[in-house]
Write a protein that holds these residues in place. Structure first.
Motif, short mmCIF file in Angstrom:
data_model
loop_
_atom_site.label_atom_id
_atom_site.label_comp_id
_atom_site.label_asym_id
_atom_site.label_seq_id
_atom_site.Cartn_x
_atom_site.Cartn_y
_atom_site.Cartn_z
N PHE A 1 0.84 -1.19 0.00
CA PHE A 1 0.00 0.00 0.00
C PHE A 1 0.88 1.25 0.00
CE2 PHE A 1 0.67 -1.01 4.46
CZ PHE A 1 0.84 0.20 5.10
N ASP A 2 0.34 2.34 -0.51
CA ASP A 2 1.07 3.58 -0.66
C ASP A 2 0.91 4.42 0.60
OD1 ASP A 2 2.20 5.97 -1.39
OD2 ASP A 2 0.89 6.35 -3.11
N THR A 3 1.99 4.54 1.36
CA THR A 3 1.92 5.27 2.63
C THR A 3 1.80 6.78 2.44
OG1 THR A 3 4.34 5.42 2.78
CG2 THR A 3 3.27 3.51 3.84
N THR A 4 1.95 7.26 1.21
CA THR A 4 1.83 8.70 0.96
C THR A 4 0.41 9.09 0.54
OG1 THR A 4 2.41 8.64 -1.41
CG2 THR A 4 4.22 8.70 0.17
N ASP A 5 -0.48 8.12 0.45
CA ASP A 5 -1.88 8.36 0.08
C ASP A 5 -2.75 8.08 1.31
OD1 ASP A 5 -4.56 8.05 -0.79
OD2 ASP A 5 -3.91 7.46 -2.80
N GLU A 6 -3.26 9.12 1.95
CA GLU A 6 -3.96 8.92 3.22
C GLU A 6 -5.20 8.06 3.08
OE1 GLU A 6 -5.04 11.22 7.32
OE2 GLU A 6 -5.05 12.41 5.48
N LYS A 7 -5.94 8.21 2.01
CA LYS A 7 -7.14 7.39 1.82
C LYS A 7 -6.78 5.92 1.69
CE LYS A 7 -10.16 10.88 -0.23
NZ LYS A 7 -10.97 11.28 -1.42
N GLU A 8 -5.69 5.63 0.99
CA GLU A 8 -5.25 4.24 0.84
C GLU A 8 -4.74 3.70 2.18
OE1 GLU A 8 -2.15 1.54 -1.84
OE2 GLU A 8 -2.84 3.49 -2.59
N VAL A 9 -4.05 4.53 2.94
CA VAL A 9 -3.59 4.12 4.27
C VAL A 9 -4.77 3.76 5.15
CG1 VAL A 9 -2.52 4.94 6.41
CG2 VAL A 9 -1.42 5.40 4.21
N GLN A 10 -5.78 4.61 5.18
CA GLN A 10 -6.95 4.37 6.02
C GLN A 10 -7.67 3.09 5.61
OE1 GLN A 10 -9.14 8.03 5.50
NE2 GLN A 10 -7.98 9.12 7.07
N ALA A 11 -7.84 2.88 4.31
CA ALA A 11 -8.52 1.67 3.83
C ALA A 11 -7.72 0.42 4.17
CB ALA A 11 -8.75 1.77 2.32
N THR A 12 -6.40 0.51 4.02
CA THR A 12 -5.53 -0.64 4.31
C THR A 12 -5.54 -0.98 5.79
OG1 THR A 12 -4.10 -0.07 2.44
CG2 THR A 12 -3.20 -1.55 4.11
N PHE A 13 -5.49 0.04 6.65
CA PHE A 13 -5.49 -0.22 8.08
C PHE A 13 -6.84 -0.79 8.53
CE2 PHE A 13 -1.77 2.30 10.01
CZ PHE A 13 -0.97 1.99 8.93
N TYR B 1 0.50 10.20 8.24
CA TYR B 1 -0.70 9.52 7.79
C TYR B 1 -0.90 8.18 8.51
CZ TYR B 1 -1.17 12.72 3.78
OH TYR B 1 -1.34 13.82 2.97
N CYS B 2 0.18 7.40 8.58
CA CYS B 2 0.06 6.07 9.20
C CYS B 2 -0.20 6.18 10.70
CB CYS B 2 1.32 5.25 8.92
SG CYS B 2 1.53 4.78 7.18
N SER B 3 0.45 7.14 11.35
CA SER B 3 0.24 7.31 12.79
C SER B 3 -1.19 7.76 13.08
CB SER B 3 1.22 8.34 13.35
OG SER B 3 2.55 7.89 13.23
N ARG B 4 -1.71 8.67 12.27
CA ARG B 4 -3.08 9.13 12.50
C ARG B 4 -4.08 7.99 12.30
NH1 ARG B 4 -5.42 14.71 10.18
NH2 ARG B 4 -4.96 13.89 8.09
N ALA B 5 -3.88 7.19 11.25
CA ALA B 5 -4.80 6.08 10.98
C ALA B 5 -4.74 5.03 12.09
CB ALA B 5 -4.48 5.45 9.63
N ALA B 6 -3.52 4.65 12.50
CA ALA B 6 -3.37 3.62 13.53
C ALA B 6 -3.88 4.10 14.88
CB ALA B 6 -1.91 3.21 13.64
N SER B 7 -3.65 5.37 15.19
CA SER B 7 -4.03 5.88 16.52
C SER B 7 -5.53 5.82 16.75
CB SER B 7 -3.54 7.32 16.69
OG SER B 7 -4.23 8.22 15.85
#
Length: 242
Positions: free
Chosen positions: A58-70, A116-122
């Motif tokens: 997954f692309d960690t620079t795309d916030e929507k993709e990060v959120q969907a992946t998490f 992005y990843c920290s916000r999604a995981a948190s």
């Protein structure tokens, strides 16, 4: 339904110490969600862990993709307990030679990715009431070596401290900062004096290894419950002088 395994997300299989970190987490009993193709699973030993091991790029620079992946990770594994941010883009140049594209790549794959990843995981961690975010940086964060990389590492450690304050008491946020990592390129020229010059000012007289990094990450992931907003420096004592 039995108690689920703790779940760790590693943001880049090929990032800083990626394989070693994944192996250490598997050995520690985590279910691991790896950012990478399914083929990477052949590099670790699923039989050594009762937990599940999943890989998905997954692309960690795309916030929507990060959120969907998490969300997919949490659905498959039951939650997200630990996030390892180890995704960076390396390019180095003198100040006058750094282009806007080069600067943007480092910002995107370093600071923006970690944010992005920290916000999604948190969000999952806050709901669970527990979680850990571990940012793998470099000693460049405080010694200023390599202009772009140093800037990003320092920025991410500042983010580490800010998130540690904001996400407490449920979530612990810390960083790991290795010095120069012992990699094959160091010995490519066959000149042993080059390695000796690199370790001359290191009290422990060796370079940091991927296993050193994985050990520190595993320590933060498995314990260190009264530690947050801190940086573990893995430079063999170089910062205190030879």
């Amino acid at each position: 339904m039995g108690e689920r395994f703790s779940v760790a997300v590693v943001t880049d299989w090929q990032g800083v110490a990626g394989p070693a970190i994944c192996n250490a987490l598997v050995q520690a009993g985590f279910s691991v969600f790896i950012n990478g193709p399914q083929e990477v699973l052949f590099h670790i030993h699923p039989s050594d862990s009762m937990g599940k091991i999943l890989a998905q790029p997954f692309d960690t620079t795309d916030e929507k993709e990060v959120q969907a992946t998490f969300m997919s990770c949490a659905d498959h594994l039951g939650g997200i307990d630990v996030l390892i941010n180890n995704n960076y883009f390396w390019n180095d140049a003198a100040l006058d030679d750094i282009t806007e594209k080069m600067w943007g790549e480092v910002i995107d794959h370093g600071l923006k990715s970690a944010f992005y990843c920290s916000r999604a995981a948190s969000r999952f961690m806050k709901v669970q009431g527990y979680g850990k975010i571990i940012n793998v940086l470099s000693s460049s964060a405080f010694n200023g070596v390599y202009t772009q990389f140093a800037s990003i590492c320092a920025g991410i450690h500042s983010l580490t401290k800010s998130l540690a304050r904001e996400l407490a008491p449920e979530v612990r946020v810390n960083s790991v900062a290795p010095g120069l990592i012992d990699e094959p390129w160091i010995d490519e020229g066959g000149d042993k004096s080059f390695r000796q010059s690199l370790i001359a000012d290191i009290p422990l007289k060796r370079l940091c290894t991927n296993d050193d990094i994985a050990e520190a990450v595993s320590y933060l992931a498995c314990g260190a419950d009264f530690m947050t907003g801190q940086m573990l420096i893995l430079d063999g004592g170089e910062n205190i002088g030879g």
